[in-house]
Scaffold this active site. Structure first.
Site, mmCIF file in Angstrom:
data_model
loop_
_atom_site.group_PDB
_atom_site.id
_atom_site.type_symbol
_atom_site.label_atom_id
_atom_site.label_comp_id
_atom_site.label_asym_id
_atom_site.label_seq_id
_atom_site.Cartn_x
_atom_site.Cartn_y
_atom_site.Cartn_z
ATOM 1 C CG HIS A 242 -2.085 0.912 1.066
ATOM 2 N ND1 HIS A 242 -2.006 2.258 1.334
ATOM 3 C CD2 HIS A 242 -3.332 0.681 0.614
ATOM 4 C CE1 HIS A 242 -3.173 2.808 1.061
ATOM 5 N NE2 HIS A 242 -4.001 1.881 0.624
ATOM 6 C CG ASP B 174 -8.521 -4.209 -2.796
ATOM 7 O OD1 ASP B 174 -9.716 -4.081 -2.507
ATOM 8 O OD2 ASP B 174 -7.834 -3.309 -3.283
HETATM 9 N N1 CMC Z 1 4.277 -7.520 -5.068
HETATM 10 C C1 CMC Z 1 5.635 -7.491 -5.227
HETATM 11 N N2 CMC Z 1 6.394 -6.404 -5.066
HETATM 12 C C2 CMC Z 1 5.776 -5.263 -4.721
HETATM 13 C C3 CMC Z 1 4.389 -5.204 -4.537
HETATM 14 C C4 CMC Z 1 3.632 -6.383 -4.719
HETATM 15 N N3 CMC Z 1 2.300 -6.383 -4.559
HETATM 16 N N4 CMC Z 1 4.015 -3.947 -4.195
HETATM 17 C C5 CMC Z 1 5.169 -3.233 -4.176
HETATM 18 N N5 CMC Z 1 6.215 -4.028 -4.484
HETATM 19 C C6 CMC Z 1 7.643 -3.649 -4.492
HETATM 20 C C7 CMC Z 1 8.000 -2.831 -5.714
HETATM 21 O O1 CMC Z 1 8.435 -3.661 -6.777
HETATM 22 C C8 CMC Z 1 9.093 -1.942 -5.174
HETATM 23 O O2 CMC Z 1 10.253 -2.724 -5.056
HETATM 24 P P1 CMC Z 1 11.713 -2.048 -5.272
HETATM 25 O O3 CMC Z 1 11.831 -1.027 -4.165
HETATM 26 O O4 CMC Z 1 12.674 -3.155 -5.183
HETATM 27 O O5 CMC Z 1 11.669 -1.415 -6.631
HETATM 28 C C9 CMC Z 1 8.634 -1.628 -3.738
HETATM 29 O O6 CMC Z 1 7.834 -2.763 -3.355
HETATM 30 C C10 CMC Z 1 7.821 -0.356 -3.604
HETATM 31 O O7 CMC Z 1 6.744 -0.442 -4.538
HETATM 32 P P2 CMC Z 1 6.070 0.801 -5.253
HETATM 33 O O8 CMC Z 1 5.450 0.354 -6.534
HETATM 34 O O9 CMC Z 1 7.043 1.933 -5.318
HETATM 35 O O10 CMC Z 1 4.939 1.162 -4.211
HETATM 36 P P3 CMC Z 1 3.727 2.130 -4.479
HETATM 37 O O11 CMC Z 1 3.449 2.803 -3.207
HETATM 38 O O12 CMC Z 1 3.945 2.948 -5.697
HETATM 39 O O13 CMC Z 1 2.531 1.118 -4.851
HETATM 40 C C11 CMC Z 1 0.720 -0.339 -4.698
HETATM 41 C C12 CMC Z 1 1.525 0.740 -3.989
HETATM 42 C C13 CMC Z 1 -0.522 -0.655 -3.863
HETATM 43 C C14 CMC Z 1 0.244 0.174 -6.085
HETATM 44 C C15 CMC Z 1 1.596 -1.598 -4.885
HETATM 45 O O14 CMC Z 1 2.007 -2.086 -3.634
HETATM 46 C C16 CMC Z 1 0.914 -2.685 -5.708
HETATM 47 O O15 CMC Z 1 0.984 -2.672 -6.928
HETATM 48 N N6 CMC Z 1 0.208 -3.647 -5.002
HETATM 49 C C17 CMC Z 1 -0.559 -4.643 -5.701
HETATM 50 C C18 CMC Z 1 -1.887 -4.051 -6.130
HETATM 51 C C19 CMC Z 1 -2.837 -3.861 -4.960
HETATM 52 O O16 CMC Z 1 -3.010 -4.735 -4.128
HETATM 53 N N7 CMC Z 1 -3.508 -2.705 -4.931
HETATM 54 C C20 CMC Z 1 -4.531 -2.390 -3.923
HETATM 55 C C21 CMC Z 1 -4.148 -1.277 -3.022
HETATM 56 S S1 CMC Z 1 -5.247 -1.160 -1.599
HETATM 57 C C22 CMC Z 1 -6.760 -0.676 -2.245
HETATM 58 C C23 CMC Z 1 -6.768 0.730 -2.720
HETATM 59 O O17 CMC Z 1 -6.567 1.635 -1.894
HETATM 60 O O18 CMC Z 1 -7.018 0.941 -3.901
#
Ligand code: CMC
Length: 446
Positions: free
Chosen positions: A306, A363
């Site tokens: 998140h 989720d």
């Molecule tokens: N699986 C594997 N690696 C992950 C994941 C994941 N679900 N989420 C983040 N990472 C890794 C990412 O690759 C990065 O690694 P590194 O630092 O080595 O490059 C690190 O963790 C930070 O990730 P980020 O993409 O910079 O984080 P963000 O804050 O931009 O993204 C997120 C947040 C929710 C989009 C992301 O965690 C994700 O894609 N999760 C899966 C989709 C999901 O479950 N979304 C629902 C969110 S809750 C409901 C809502 O509020 O909508």
């Protein structure tokens, strides 16, 4: 004494005000930055940008706190109802008994949709995604109420708010009925909000259907859990679209589109699809954990991580308990739940996930609960939209009423070509690499 931050650019020092919220979070106020310095800030994804001041929702990602208007999400899901929470978010206070009755009556009396909208439903293909239908139908509502949707008229605002809260479940249920080829079921105004939604989804004219109180309560709790989450992608969309003074139906329709994406509300559907894929693949979670950690793979563990919560998602904790309770009562033996538990356990002890603070989010469990309630996978994000509606409305209303409200219009750092002379067509190069469409660069027909 007012606090300030100092910024030095080209040897010139600038004082920037530091403002503090009621929960102690601080921000550097850059509203005059460009006027004073000629510079802008760059923050793709807006991770460091406060887009507004808001009195609706407080969340602290480090401590796993979520409060609406000061009330904890734990209290609201235990003691309140979805419509009460909607009133709290939109109007700032939990309703008194009289206010509550009036609000419920108003919302209940607007549950029907205009009969002409049925024709619009019939025009969609059978397999249309219900989010496509939901977004279009909500925008279509503005065509039916165009004499009463002036965003700046408080009376128009109130009636629009009630119409949206009342009609979204009806539209959602009609979208579902259309996809399974069953007749639309009209609302039953003797039922409460969540019970009515279950009734419109699952009853058929040829059989009696009794709403199960525990299931209706679990659904109500799910809706409360989704009711607002401050400046997320869809909420920022509502504010941005609404800032142009577009009507609320149009702004909410845009928010539904934003919610649809798999990185936002679409994640609940993506979680179930991922669990199903693992199940089809023999049920082993390790391969998928490895893929999620592999930088060369685009795969992510859906339902994990998140932007804000970095210890745990308080909504996930509440929903997990409800999920266990409902599944036990239903005697629901779901192989996907076993896979979910395996994934969760493995990820919680894996360095990759621990170091990046990636925990199950709301989720991860909501999909399992929806599935147990009989809601099909492609309706999950629709359910999220129904839950998030009060938050969108509250944030839109706050934005419209804010004294400094003005159209949202971010800036950019331009990185393209600098000025160059126009080339007539016969002087342009013969071929360039194609990046879109077919080999001739023509868009696909269809
Ligand atoms: N699986 C594997 N690696 C992950 C994941 C994941 N679900 N989420 C983040 N990472 C890794 C990412 O690759 C990065 O690694 P590194 O630092 O080595 O490059 C690190 O963790 C930070 O990730 P980020 O993409 O910079 O984080 P963000 O804050 O931009 O993204 C997120 C947040 C929710 C989009 C992301 O965690 C994700 O894609 N999760 C899966 C989709 C999901 O479950 N979304 C629902 C969110 S809750 C409901 C809502 O509020 O909508």
């Amino acid at each position: 004494m007012a606090k300030t931050a100092q910024l030095t650019i080209d040897g010139i020092a600038y004082e920037l005000p530091v403002i503090e919220g009621t929960e102690g979070e601080r921000a550097i106020d850059i509203r005059k930055l460009r006027a004073d310095t000629g510079l802008i800030t760059l923050d793709s994804g807006y991770g460091n940008t406060g887009s507004c001041e808001s009195a609706i929702t407080f969340l602290n990602g480090e401590q796993g706190i979520l409060r609406h208007r000061g009330y904890s999400i734990e209290d609201l899901t235990t003691h309140s109802t979805f419509l009460e929470v909607a009133h709290l978010l939109i109007y700032g206070e939990l309703p008194s008994e009289d206010e509550s009755e009036a609000f419920i009556t108003d919302v209940t009396r607007h549950t029907l949709i205009h009969e002409n909208l049925r024709q619009v439903f019939l025009g969609f293909p059978l397999k249309a995604h219900p989010m496509a239908i939901l977004s279009s139908m909500v925008c279509s509502l503005s065509a039916f109420y165009q004499d009463e949707y002036n965003a700046l008229d408080p009376e128009h605002m109130d009636i629009t708010i009630r119409r949206l809260l009342a009609k979204l479940p009806t539209i959602a249920a009609f979208a579902y009925k259309k996809s399974v080829g069953q007749p639309f079921v009209y609302p039953n105004n003797s039922l409460r909000y969540s019970g009515n939604l279950l009734h419109m989804l699952f009853s058929v004219p040829c059989e009696a259907y009794k709403v199960d109180r525990d299931q209706a309560n679990a659904l109500d709790q799910l809706l409360i859990l989704h009711a607002d989450h401050e400046q997320n992608c869809s909420t920022s969309t509502v504010r941005l679209v609404g800032s142009s003074r577009a009507n609320l139906y149009a702004a909410v329709s845009a928010a539904i589109a934003a919610l649809w994406g798999p990185l936002h509300g679409g994640a609940n559907q993506a979680v179930l699809e991922m669990l199903d894929q693992i199940h089809q693949d023999g049920g082993g979670a390790d391969k998928y954990i490895r893929m999620a950690k592999d930088k060369d793979s685009k795969f992510r563990l859906m339902g994990f991580g998140h932007r804000v919560y970095k210890n745990f998602d308080p909504r996930a904790q509440i929903i997990k308990k409800t999920c266990d309770r409902v599944l036990e009562k239903l005697g629901f033996n779901d192989p996907l739940l076993d896979i979910a538990q395996k994934l969760e356990e493995t990820a919680l002890h894996d360095d990759y996930f621990v170091e990046r603070k990636l925990y199950p989010n709301v989720d991860f469990y909501s999909g399992i609960l929806y599935r147990a309630l009989g809601i099909p996978t492609d309706m999950f994000t629709v359910m999220f939209a129904i839950g998030r509606l009060p938050g969108w409305i509250a944030q839109w209303r706050e934005m419209i009423n804010a004294p400094d409200s003005r159209i949202g219009r971010p800036r950019q750092i331009y990185t393209g070509e600098t000025a160059r002379p126009f080339a007539p067509i016969h002087k342009r190069p013969h071929s360039r690499p194609r990046t879109l469409g077919d080999p001739q660069g023509r868009p696909k027909r269809g």
